[in-house]
Motif scaffolding. Structure first.
Motif, PDB file in Angstrom:
ATOM      1  N   UNK A   1       0.866  -1.177   0.000  1.00 42.10           N
ATOM      2  CA  UNK A   1       0.000   0.000   0.000  1.00 42.10           C
ATOM      3  C   UNK A   1       0.902   1.226   0.000  1.00 42.10           C
ATOM      4  N   UNK A   2       0.667   2.193  -0.892  1.00 46.46           N
ATOM      5  CA  UNK A   2       1.520   3.389  -0.917  1.00 46.46           C
ATOM      6  C   UNK A   2       1.539   4.103   0.441  1.00 46.46           C
ATOM      7  N   UNK A   3       2.674   4.671   0.763  1.00 48.53           N
ATOM      8  CA  UNK A   3       2.854   5.363   2.033  1.00 48.53           C
ATOM      9  C   UNK A   3       3.698   4.516   2.962  1.00 48.53           C
ATOM     10  N   UNK A   4       4.231   5.147   3.965  1.00 50.49           N
ATOM     11  CA  UNK A   4       5.090   4.459   4.918  1.00 50.49           C
ATOM     12  C   UNK A   4       4.505   4.571   6.310  1.00 50.49           C
ATOM     13  N   UNK A   5       4.748   3.557   7.116  1.00 45.84           N
ATOM     14  CA  UNK A   5       4.276   3.543   8.491  1.00 45.84           C
ATOM     15  C   UNK A   5       5.049   4.592   9.288  1.00 45.84           C
ATOM     16  N   UNK A   6       4.342   5.353  10.097  1.00 39.31           N
ATOM     17  CA  UNK A   6       4.987   6.382  10.916  1.00 39.31           C
ATOM     18  C   UNK A   6       6.075   5.752  11.770  1.00 39.31           C
ATOM     19  N   UNK A   7       7.258   6.347  11.749  1.00 40.87           N
ATOM     20  CA  UNK A   7       8.364   5.874  12.566  1.00 40.87           C
ATOM     21  C   UNK A   7       9.143   4.722  11.955  1.00 40.87           C
ATOM     22  N   UNK A   8       8.766   4.270  10.754  1.00 45.03           N
ATOM     23  CA  UNK A   8       9.497   3.156  10.142  1.00 45.03           C
ATOM     24  C   UNK A   8      10.612   3.682   9.246  1.00 45.03           C
ATOM     25  N   UNK A   9      11.454   2.778   8.817  1.00 48.17           N
ATOM     26  CA  UNK A   9      12.551   3.129   7.928  1.00 48.17           C
ATOM     27  C   UNK A   9      12.023   3.441   6.528  1.00 48.17           C
ATOM     28  N   UNK A  10      12.758   4.229   5.786  1.00 46.61           N
ATOM     29  CA  UNK A  10      12.369   4.572   4.420  1.00 46.61           C
ATOM     30  C   UNK A  10      12.234   3.303   3.585  1.00 46.61           C
ATOM     31  N   UNK A  11      11.216   3.280   2.758  1.00 49.54           N
ATOM     32  CA  UNK A  11      11.016   2.150   1.863  1.00 49.54           C
ATOM     33  C   UNK A  11      10.198   1.014   2.435  1.00 49.54           C
ATOM     34  N   UNK A  12       9.881   1.058   3.723  1.00 45.94           N
ATOM     35  CA  UNK A  12       9.073   0.010   4.344  1.00 45.94           C
ATOM     36  C   UNK A  12       7.616   0.450   4.249  1.00 45.94           C
ATOM     37  N   UNK A  13       6.775  -0.344   3.575  1.00 43.85           N
ATOM     38  CA  UNK A  13       5.384   0.076   3.407  1.00 43.85           C
ATOM     39  C   UNK A  13       4.598   0.027   4.712  1.00 43.85           C
ATOM     40  N   UNK A  14       3.524   0.795   4.754  1.00 43.42           N
ATOM     41  CA  UNK A  14       2.638   0.817   5.919  1.00 43.42           C
ATOM     42  C   UNK A  14       1.855  -0.487   6.002  1.00 43.42           C
ATOM     43  N   UNK A  15       1.406  -0.960   4.855  1.00 42.09           N
ATOM     44  CA  UNK A  15       0.580  -2.155   4.797  1.00 42.09           C
ATOM     45  C   UNK A  15       0.868  -2.895   3.497  1.00 42.09           C
ATOM     46  N   UNK A  16       0.696  -4.192   3.533  1.00 41.24           N
ATOM     47  CA  UNK A  16       0.853  -5.019   2.342  1.00 41.24           C
ATOM     48  C   UNK A  16      -0.419  -5.838   2.179  1.00 41.24           C
ATOM     49  N   UNK A  17      -0.956  -5.841   0.977  1.00 42.51           N
ATOM     50  CA  UNK A  17      -2.132  -6.666   0.674  1.00 42.51           C
ATOM     51  C   UNK A  17      -1.676  -7.938  -0.003  1.00 42.51           C
ATOM     52  N   UNK A  18      -2.137  -9.057   0.508  1.00 46.13           N
ATOM     53  CA  UNK A  18      -1.783 -10.364  -0.043  1.00 46.13           C
ATOM     54  C   UNK A  18      -3.066 -11.053  -0.491  1.00 46.13           C
ATOM     55  N   UNK A  19      -3.092 -11.462  -1.749  1.00 39.97           N
ATOM     56  CA  UNK A  19      -4.239 -12.189  -2.289  1.00 39.97           C
ATOM     57  C   UNK A  19      -3.815 -13.611  -2.608  1.00 39.97           C
ATOM     58  N   UNK A  20      -4.616 -14.572  -2.134  1.00 43.00           N
ATOM     59  CA  UNK A  20      -4.353 -15.985  -2.397  1.00 43.00           C
ATOM     60  C   UNK A  20      -5.594 -16.595  -3.048  1.00 43.00           C
ATOM     61  N   UNK A  21      -5.435 -17.735  -3.692  1.00 42.82           N
ATOM     62  CA  UNK A  21      -6.529 -18.357  -4.438  1.00 42.82           C
ATOM     63  C   UNK A  21      -7.407 -19.264  -3.590  1.00 42.82           C
ATOM     64  N   UNK A  22      -7.120 -19.421  -2.299  1.00 45.46           N
ATOM     65  CA  UNK A  22      -7.923 -20.290  -1.445  1.00 45.46           C
ATOM     66  C   UNK A  22      -8.694 -19.442  -0.429  1.00 45.46           C
ATOM     67  N   UNK A  23      -9.657 -20.057   0.226  1.00 50.24           N
ATOM     68  CA  UNK A  23     -10.460 -19.368   1.238  1.00 50.24           C
ATOM     69  C   UNK A  23      -9.616 -19.097   2.486  1.00 50.24           C
ATOM     70  N   UNK A  24      -9.684 -17.872   2.996  1.00 48.87           N
ATOM     71  CA  UNK A  24      -8.890 -17.515   4.180  1.00 48.87           C
ATOM     72  C   UNK A  24      -9.715 -17.474   5.461  1.00 48.87           C
ATOM     73  N   UNK A  25     -11.018 -17.318   5.357  1.00 47.31           N
ATOM     74  CA  UNK A  25     -11.858 -17.203   6.564  1.00 47.31           C
ATOM     75  C   UNK A  25     -11.873 -18.471   7.410  1.00 47.31           C
ATOM     76  N   UNK A  26     -11.845 -19.677   6.816  1.00 47.69           N
ATOM     77  CA  UNK A  26     -11.841 -20.875   7.672  1.00 47.69           C
ATOM     78  C   UNK A  26     -10.472 -21.203   8.286  1.00 47.69           C
ATOM     79  N   UNK A  27      -9.417 -20.454   7.910  1.00 48.97           N
ATOM     80  CA  UNK A  27      -8.081 -20.726   8.460  1.00 48.97           C
ATOM     81  C   UNK A  27      -8.066 -20.454   9.961  1.00 48.97           C
ATOM     82  N   UNK A  28      -7.351 -21.301  10.720  1.00 51.62           N
ATOM     83  CA  UNK A  28      -7.205 -21.038  12.152  1.00 51.62           C
ATOM     84  C   UNK A  28      -6.147 -19.951  12.371  1.00 51.62           C
TER      85      UNK A  28
END
Length: 171
Positions: free
Chosen positions: A106-133
């Motif tokens: 996600x564009x932007x950096x987390x407050x207080x983090x080093x340069x180049x480290x994103x605030x958030x990363x979105x990960x998409x997978x092809x399987x269902x994630x809601x039933x995961x423990x």
């Protein structure tokens, strides 16, 4: 020689008595310890130990941190533990096999983090994630967070074939 023997017996008995420190149970003190060596020499994957806790595993890597490198690490995670790791009691709670993984910082950096480290990363997978423990979600979140930031301080938002989960951190 008779005077030496009682002294030797007294010394031996003191050694056998120990130093007076009592045994104790394991004390939980936070998440898994992660060494910076993983960032220099390999990729850090999070599996599950025999007690259900997160187990960081370092494997050799040949690329610098990028979204493509993070996707490569997640693909290695989805392949599961090696036979040697499995023999050591390391398992996975994720669906078996390699599935397409998409990583998008996600564009932007987390407050207080080093340069180049994103605030958030979105990960998409092809399987269902809601039933995961919780252990399976932690595997994905921690592997992604440490792939993007040596300290693992990135928020990770997982999306599966059944929709998104709330963003989480590796703790």
């Amino acid at each position: 020689m008779r005077h030496v023997r009682p002294f030797a017996l007294a010394s031996a008995s003191l050694l056998l008595a120990g130093c007076g420190i009592r045994g104790s149970e394991v004390v939980e003190a936070g998440g898994p310890a992660v060494a910076d060596v993983a960032r220099q020499d390999g990729m850090l994957l999070f599996f599950v130990g025999p007690d259900g806790s997160s187990i960081p595993v370092v494997r050799l890597a040949d690329s610098a941190p990028t979204p493509a490198a993070t996707a490569k690490q997640l693909a290695a995670l989805l392949h599961g533990p090696t036979p040697e790791e499995h023999a050591a009691g390391i398992t996975t709670r994720l669906p078996a096999g390699s599935t397409p993984v998409r990583v998008e910082p996600v564009p932007g950096e987390k407050a207080g983090s080093r340069a180049g480290v994103p605030k958030e990363v979105r990960v998409s997978v092809a399987f269902a994630v809601r039933p995961l423990d919780a252990a399976a979600v932690r595997q994905l979140v921690c592997t992604t967070a440490h792939a993007e930031d040596p300290e693992g301080l990135v928020e990770v938002a997982l999306t599966g074939s059944d929709g998104p989960l709330p963003a989480a951190t590796c703790d």
